[in-house]
Scaffold this active site. Structure first.
Site, PDB file in Angstrom:
ATOM      1  N   HIS A 184     -14.448  22.596 -16.485  1.00  0.00           N
ATOM      2  CA  HIS A 184     -14.785  21.613 -15.442  1.00  0.00           C
ATOM      3  C   HIS A 184     -15.931  20.740 -15.950  1.00  0.00           C
ATOM      4  CE1 HIS A 184     -12.838  24.208 -12.112  1.00  0.00           C
ATOM      5  NE2 HIS A 184     -12.013  23.274 -12.541  1.00  0.00           N
ATOM      6  N   GLU A 187     -19.815  20.698 -14.735  1.00  0.00           N
ATOM      7  CA  GLU A 187     -20.568  21.957 -14.674  1.00  0.00           C
ATOM      8  C   GLU A 187     -21.341  22.162 -15.972  1.00  0.00           C
ATOM      9  OE1 GLU A 187     -17.443  24.702 -13.525  1.00  0.00           O
ATOM     10  OE2 GLU A 187     -16.972  23.504 -11.760  1.00  0.00           O
ATOM     11  N   ARG A 235     -14.702  16.195 -12.506  1.00  0.00           N
ATOM     12  CA  ARG A 235     -14.338  17.610 -12.676  1.00  0.00           C
ATOM     13  C   ARG A 235     -13.127  17.798 -13.599  1.00  0.00           C
ATOM     14  NH1 ARG A 235     -13.855  22.527  -9.265  1.00  0.00           N
ATOM     15  NH2 ARG A 235     -11.710  23.241  -9.200  1.00  0.00           N
TER      16      ARG A 235
HETATM   17  O1  0X9 Z   1     -12.225  26.724  -8.276  1.00  0.00           O
HETATM   18  C1  0X9 Z   1     -12.411  27.039  -9.453  1.00  0.00           C
HETATM   19  O2  0X9 Z   1     -11.673  26.679 -10.367  1.00  0.00           O
HETATM   20  C2  0X9 Z   1     -13.608  27.924  -9.806  1.00  0.00           C
HETATM   21  N1  0X9 Z   1     -14.765  27.498  -9.046  1.00  0.00           N
HETATM   22  S1  0X9 Z   1     -15.492  26.061  -9.377  1.00  0.00           S
HETATM   23  O3  0X9 Z   1     -16.471  25.818  -8.343  1.00  0.00           O
HETATM   24  N2  0X9 Z   1     -16.289  26.221 -10.739  1.00  0.00           N
HETATM   25  O4  0X9 Z   1     -14.504  25.042  -9.481  1.00  0.00           O
HETATM   26  C3  0X9 Z   1     -13.301  29.358  -9.477  1.00  0.00           C
HETATM   27  C4  0X9 Z   1     -12.117  29.921 -10.186  1.00  0.00           C
HETATM   28  C5  0X9 Z   1     -11.922  31.366  -9.861  1.00  0.00           C
HETATM   29  N3  0X9 Z   1     -10.698  31.929 -10.320  1.00  0.00           N
HETATM   30  C6  0X9 Z   1      -9.491  31.684  -9.736  1.00  0.00           C
HETATM   31  N4  0X9 Z   1      -9.343  30.910  -8.737  1.00  0.00           N
HETATM   32  N5  0X9 Z   1      -8.466  32.339 -10.246  1.00  0.00           N
HETATM   33 ZN    ZN Z   2     -15.620  25.227 -12.361  1.00  0.00          ZN
END
Ligand code: 0X9
Ligand code: ZN
Length: 426
Positions: A184, A187, A235
């Site tokens: 992402h 981040e 993102r």
């Molecule tokens: O949403 C995401 O991709 C992750 N959080 S973020 O805020 N960095 O975007 C979490 C991913 C966790 N894992 C899965 N959803 N499998």
């Molecule tokens: Zn992320």
């Protein structure tokens, strides 16, 4: 995998001290605002995100923070009103807010590592993509006996995705670990922390030295560059989606594009921040990552996969697509707890150990679920680094060192505890 080829050391070393004014970093589309939606459980914000009207920045249990573009704000207000929801504006002019924040960080940039013989990642500033590549190239040369930096493929805009392989210091005990960061774009703390871990891993003489460690410090180079030059809160990757000329309608969320339970909890709208793409592994970045991971798991005993993100301070274990328990869940919780306890010791930073669907939200097509289901690694995690929302994605660079120190504390124990002798930690 081709061996790393970059421009000459002199030129790239210069990039380390490149004055910051070459970048319009911290940019945001004019009129973007940050809102907090009050008193809702998430269905409305998710629906708004699926429609491509907002970008959800924080959807933890207790708060819903969204980024709203100028052209969508009337529609968003209307929909919130329809659902009898109120909101407060947290940041009225995101572009000015980011510029102001940038002003505070300028002083610390460009101080460290101007010495040509010093292959150290910057610790007081976020590194540009060129600086990261310079560092990896230097590392490949200076540590050639233990480190191999190769390109595992190209991004949609043709940039290399680099894989750092740290070979075991001692005789191999047949265990490998895969670490991913930067999938992402916005981040920034994730690649920054993982780059800090590289010299620490190389200096470490403990049992960790028995492992083969594979690190992709920057999984989404195009998106990262774009977050420096054009939109700090970008993102996705930089695929140009068909039939969309609107700002924000390009790009695929690479953490929704993995080909396991693809499309289940992710958006089919290209304008959404969580757009899953045309099909599983439609994106060259996820294809390159998964191919390299398959190769590693074929040739090594792949013990653990960790994907580093921000923010929220979580160590998440699968599944993201279901509330069902994934195989090895008790062991994953046990090791994650070791990591979280060790990480807390130095500065008291609390990382929550939870499955994604239970502690965060349902989201399919991510690295961790694919690694667990398809590669069947015993330990598969997503780590959400600092903070818990105070600065969020725009975390100050003075957080790089403490974040890296505490993560390193956790990694030392975790890397020892997932190895072939892991039973001693039961
Ligand atoms: O949403 C995401 O991709 C992750 N959080 S973020 O805020 N960095 O975007 C979490 C991913 C966790 N894992 C899965 N959803 N499998
Ligand atoms: Zn992320």
């Amino acid at each position: 995998m081709s061996n790393m080829q970059l421009c000459s050391t002199g030129l790239l070393a210069f990039l380390v001290i490149l004055p910051h004014f070459c970048w319009s970093q911290y940019a945001a589309p004019p009129g973007d605002q940050i809102w907090e939606v009050e008193g809702e459980i998430g269905l409305v914000t998710t629906m708004l995100q699926d429609k491509g009207l907002v970008d959800i920045l924080d959807e933890s249990r207790s708060r819903k923070i969204i980024r709203v573009g100028l052209k969508n704000s009337i529609d968003v207000k209307f929909i919130l009103l329809q659902h009898k929801l109120t909101y407060k504006i947290l940041v009225k002019d995101l572009a000015s807010y980011l510029k102001e924040k940038d002003g505070k960080t300028i002083k610390t940039r460009s101080i460290t590592c101007t010495d040509l013989s010093c292959p150290q990642p910057l610790s007081d500033a976020y590194m540009t993509l060129d600086q990261i590549e310079w560092y990896l190239k230097e590392l490949n040369i200076s540590h050639s006996s233990r480190v191999n930096v190769t390109s595992i493929g190209k991004s949609i805009e043709g940039r290399d995705i680099w894989l750092v392989h740290i070979r075991p210091l001692k005789c191999r005990v047949d265990g490998a670990v895969w670490i991913e960061a930067g999938i992402h774009a916005r981040e920034w703390i994730a690649p920054a922390v993982i780059l800090q871990l590289i010299p620490k891993l190389l200096e470490d003489c403990s049992r960790i030295g028995y492992l083969d460690i594979f690190i992709v410090p920057m999984a989404n180079p195009d998106g990262y560059l774009y977050s420096w030059t054009t939109n700090r809160l970008w993102r996705k990757n930089r695929r140009i989606n068909n039939n969309t000329s609107q700002v924000g309608c390009d790009g695929v969320d690479l953490n929704r594009n993995w080909d396991y339970k693809f499309g289940l909890f992710a958006s089919s709208n290209p304008c959404s921040e969580t757009f899953h793409g045309a099909s599983g592994f439609s994106e060259p970045e996820t294809k390159a990552l998964s191919d390299a991971m398959i190769a590693v798991s074929r040739d090594y005993n792949l013990l653990m996969v960790m994907a580093f993100h921000s923010y929220g301070q979580f160590i998440l274990h699968p599944w993201g697509w279901s509330t069902e328990e994934a195989p090895d869940t008790p062991m994953m919780i046990s090791r994650a707890t070791l990591w979280a306890n060790a990480t807390k010791k130095r500065y008291g930073t609390v990382y929550k150990v939870t499955s994604t669907t239970v502690g965060l939200y349902a989201a399919s097509g991510a690295t961790d679920d694919w690694a667990k289901a398809v590669l069947q690694v015993k330990y598969s995690y997503t780590v959400e680094l600092r903070d818990e929302g105070t600065e969020g994605f725009v975390l100050s660079p003075n957080q790089i060192v403490p974040s890296s120190e505490e993560v390193w504390d956790g990694m030392k124990i975790l890397l020892t505890a997932v190895g072939p002798g892991d039973y001693i930690y039961l």
